[in-house]
Design a protein around this motif. Structure first.
Motif, PDB file in Angstrom:
ATOM      1  N   ASP A  81      12.320 -43.460 -66.387  1.00  0.00           N
ATOM      2  CA  ASP A  81      12.295 -42.581 -67.554  1.00  0.00           C
ATOM      3  C   ASP A  81      12.684 -43.388 -68.794  1.00  0.00           C
ATOM      4  O   ASP A  81      13.797 -43.901 -68.901  1.00  0.00           O
ATOM      5  CB  ASP A  81      13.262 -41.414 -67.359  1.00  0.00           C
ATOM      6  CG  ASP A  81      13.097 -40.334 -68.419  1.00  0.00           C
ATOM      7  OD1 ASP A  81      12.771 -40.670 -69.578  1.00  0.00           O
ATOM      8  OD2 ASP A  81      13.293 -39.165 -68.085  1.00  0.00           O
ATOM      9  N   SER A 135       8.855 -41.431 -76.522  1.00  0.00           N
ATOM     10  CA  SER A 135       7.815 -40.454 -76.174  1.00  0.00           C
ATOM     11  C   SER A 135       6.483 -40.747 -76.862  1.00  0.00           C
ATOM     12  O   SER A 135       5.487 -40.091 -76.574  1.00  0.00           O
ATOM     13  CB  SER A 135       8.283 -39.042 -76.500  1.00  0.00           C
ATOM     14  OG  SER A 135       8.567 -38.936 -77.871  1.00  0.00           O
ATOM     15  N   GLY A 160       7.474 -44.001 -67.928  1.00  0.00           N
ATOM     16  CA  GLY A 160       7.051 -42.785 -68.613  1.00  0.00           C
ATOM     17  C   GLY A 160       8.231 -41.870 -68.816  1.00  0.00           C
ATOM     18  O   GLY A 160       9.360 -42.324 -69.043  1.00  0.00           O
ATOM     19  N   LEU A 161       7.985 -40.576 -68.717  1.00  0.00           N
ATOM     20  CA  LEU A 161       9.033 -39.582 -68.881  1.00  0.00           C
ATOM     21  C   LEU A 161       9.053 -38.703 -67.635  1.00  0.00           C
ATOM     22  O   LEU A 161       7.992 -38.288 -67.152  1.00  0.00           O
ATOM     23  CB  LEU A 161       8.769 -38.724 -70.121  1.00  0.00           C
ATOM     24  CG  LEU A 161       8.642 -39.483 -71.445  1.00  0.00           C
ATOM     25  CD1 LEU A 161       8.263 -38.538 -72.563  1.00  0.00           C
ATOM     26  CD2 LEU A 161       9.910 -40.231 -71.768  1.00  0.00           C
ATOM     27  N   ASN A 210       0.491 -43.305 -78.434  1.00  0.00           N
ATOM     28  CA  ASN A 210      -0.218 -42.045 -78.236  1.00  0.00           C
ATOM     29  C   ASN A 210      -0.253 -41.271 -79.552  1.00  0.00           C
ATOM     30  O   ASN A 210       0.714 -40.620 -79.926  1.00  0.00           O
ATOM     31  CB  ASN A 210       0.462 -41.222 -77.143  1.00  0.00           C
ATOM     32  CG  ASN A 210      -0.253 -39.938 -76.849  1.00  0.00           C
ATOM     33  OD1 ASN A 210      -1.257 -39.614 -77.460  1.00  0.00           O
ATOM     34  ND2 ASN A 210       0.276 -39.192 -75.901  1.00  0.00           N
ATOM     35  N   SER A 224       0.206 -37.225 -79.586  1.00  0.00           N
ATOM     36  CA  SER A 224       1.459 -36.598 -79.176  1.00  0.00           C
ATOM     37  C   SER A 224       2.088 -35.757 -80.290  1.00  0.00           C
ATOM     38  O   SER A 224       1.837 -35.960 -81.478  1.00  0.00           O
ATOM     39  CB  SER A 224       2.463 -37.666 -78.727  1.00  0.00           C
ATOM     40  OG  SER A 224       2.948 -38.386 -79.836  1.00  0.00           O
ATOM     41  N   ARG A 236       1.269 -42.550 -71.569  1.00  0.00           N
ATOM     42  CA  ARG A 236       1.916 -42.589 -70.266  1.00  0.00           C
ATOM     43  C   ARG A 236       0.932 -42.305 -69.139  1.00  0.00           C
ATOM     44  O   ARG A 236      -0.025 -41.585 -69.353  1.00  0.00           O
ATOM     45  CB  ARG A 236       3.032 -41.545 -70.216  1.00  0.00           C
ATOM     46  CG  ARG A 236       4.050 -41.724 -71.314  1.00  0.00           C
ATOM     47  CD  ARG A 236       5.132 -40.668 -71.264  1.00  0.00           C
ATOM     48  NE  ARG A 236       4.683 -39.319 -71.513  1.00  0.00           N
ATOM     49  CZ  ARG A 236       4.633 -38.739 -72.684  1.00  0.00           C
ATOM     50  NH1 ARG A 236       4.974 -39.393 -73.755  1.00  0.00           N
ATOM     51  NH2 ARG A 236       4.243 -37.498 -72.814  1.00  0.00           N
ATOM     52  N   ASN A 287       9.761 -35.701 -67.240  1.00  0.00           N
ATOM     53  CA  ASN A 287       9.249 -34.340 -67.427  1.00  0.00           C
ATOM     54  C   ASN A 287       7.785 -34.316 -67.873  1.00  0.00           C
ATOM     55  O   ASN A 287       7.259 -33.270 -68.205  1.00  0.00           O
ATOM     56  CB  ASN A 287      10.127 -33.552 -68.405  1.00  0.00           C
ATOM     57  CG  ASN A 287      10.160 -34.172 -69.777  1.00  0.00           C
ATOM     58  OD1 ASN A 287       9.751 -35.306 -69.956  1.00  0.00           O
ATOM     59  ND2 ASN A 287      10.655 -33.435 -70.747  1.00  0.00           N
ATOM     60  N   CYS A 288       7.108 -35.460 -67.816  1.00  0.00           N
ATOM     61  CA  CYS A 288       5.696 -35.567 -68.189  1.00  0.00           C
ATOM     62  C   CYS A 288       4.839 -35.234 -66.963  1.00  0.00           C
ATOM     63  O   CYS A 288       4.989 -35.853 -65.908  1.00  0.00           O
ATOM     64  CB  CYS A 288       5.401 -36.984 -68.686  1.00  0.00           C
ATOM     65  SG  CYS A 288       3.656 -37.359 -68.886  1.00  0.00           S
ATOM     66  N   ASP A 289       3.957 -34.258 -67.099  1.00  0.00           N
ATOM     67  CA  ASP A 289       3.106 -33.848 -65.980  1.00  0.00           C
ATOM     68  C   ASP A 289       2.255 -34.997 -65.452  1.00  0.00           C
ATOM     69  O   ASP A 289       2.104 -35.164 -64.245  1.00  0.00           O
ATOM     70  CB  ASP A 289       2.195 -32.690 -66.393  1.00  0.00           C
ATOM     71  CG  ASP A 289       2.953 -31.393 -66.592  1.00  0.00           C
ATOM     72  OD1 ASP A 289       4.067 -31.255 -66.032  1.00  0.00           O
ATOM     73  OD2 ASP A 289       2.446 -30.513 -67.312  1.00  0.00           O
ATOM     74  N   THR A 290       1.695 -35.796 -66.350  1.00  0.00           N
ATOM     75  CA  THR A 290       0.850 -36.906 -65.935  1.00  0.00           C
ATOM     76  C   THR A 290       1.658 -37.935 -65.155  1.00  0.00           C
ATOM     77  O   THR A 290       1.191 -38.460 -64.141  1.00  0.00           O
ATOM     78  CB  THR A 290       0.182 -37.556 -67.162  1.00  0.00           C
ATOM     79  OG1 THR A 290      -0.512 -36.552 -67.898  1.00  0.00           O
ATOM     80  CG2 THR A 290      -0.796 -38.637 -66.749  1.00  0.00           C
ATOM     81  N   CYS A 291       2.854 -38.223 -65.604  1.00  0.00           N
ATOM     82  CA  CYS A 291       3.716 -39.182 -64.898  1.00  0.00           C
ATOM     83  C   CYS A 291       4.083 -38.659 -63.511  1.00  0.00           C
ATOM     84  O   CYS A 291       4.109 -39.423 -62.538  1.00  0.00           O
ATOM     85  CB  CYS A 291       4.979 -39.474 -65.699  1.00  0.00           C
ATOM     86  SG  CYS A 291       4.653 -40.350 -67.243  1.00  0.00           S
TER      87      CYS A 291
END
Length: 104
Positions: A26, A77, A5-6, A50, A53, A81, A8-12
């Protein structure tokens, strides 16, 4: 176990916190390995992209019409994720069903 994922992704970040032994990869720094991308596309198909997004909304119609594999190669992105790889098993997203399947 690896989470793709990333950083800085909240879900990740939530998934990584709930799975303390997992490694978060990342996708902006390290692209998804080709065999894993093929396996994920075979398992999840179009759901891997996604379409909610910000990146997707910024694409023109010609770009959106490209094959999912090409889109994900060019725009990390765009992938839903996280993609969780646990041995041979793959999970997509951080839903209640995924958490239950992982024993959480």
């Amino acid at each position: 176990m690896k989470l793709y994922g990333l950083k800085n992704c909240d879900t990740c970040r939530k998934a990584a916190k709930a799975l303390p032994g997992a490694e978060l990869v990342d996708l902006r720094q390290e692209p998804l390995p080709e065999p894993l991308l093929d396996k994920a596309l075979a398992s999840f198909g179009e759901a891997l992209v996604n379409r909610r997004s910000t990146t997707w909304r910024g694409l023109d119609e010609a770009e959106r019409a490209r094959p999912p594999k090409d889109l994900l190669r060019d725009h990390a992105s765009l992938m839903k994720r996280p993609l969780i790889s646990d041995g041979e098993d793959l999970y997509l997203g951080w839903t209640a069903d995924v958490q239950k399947a992982l024993g959480l």
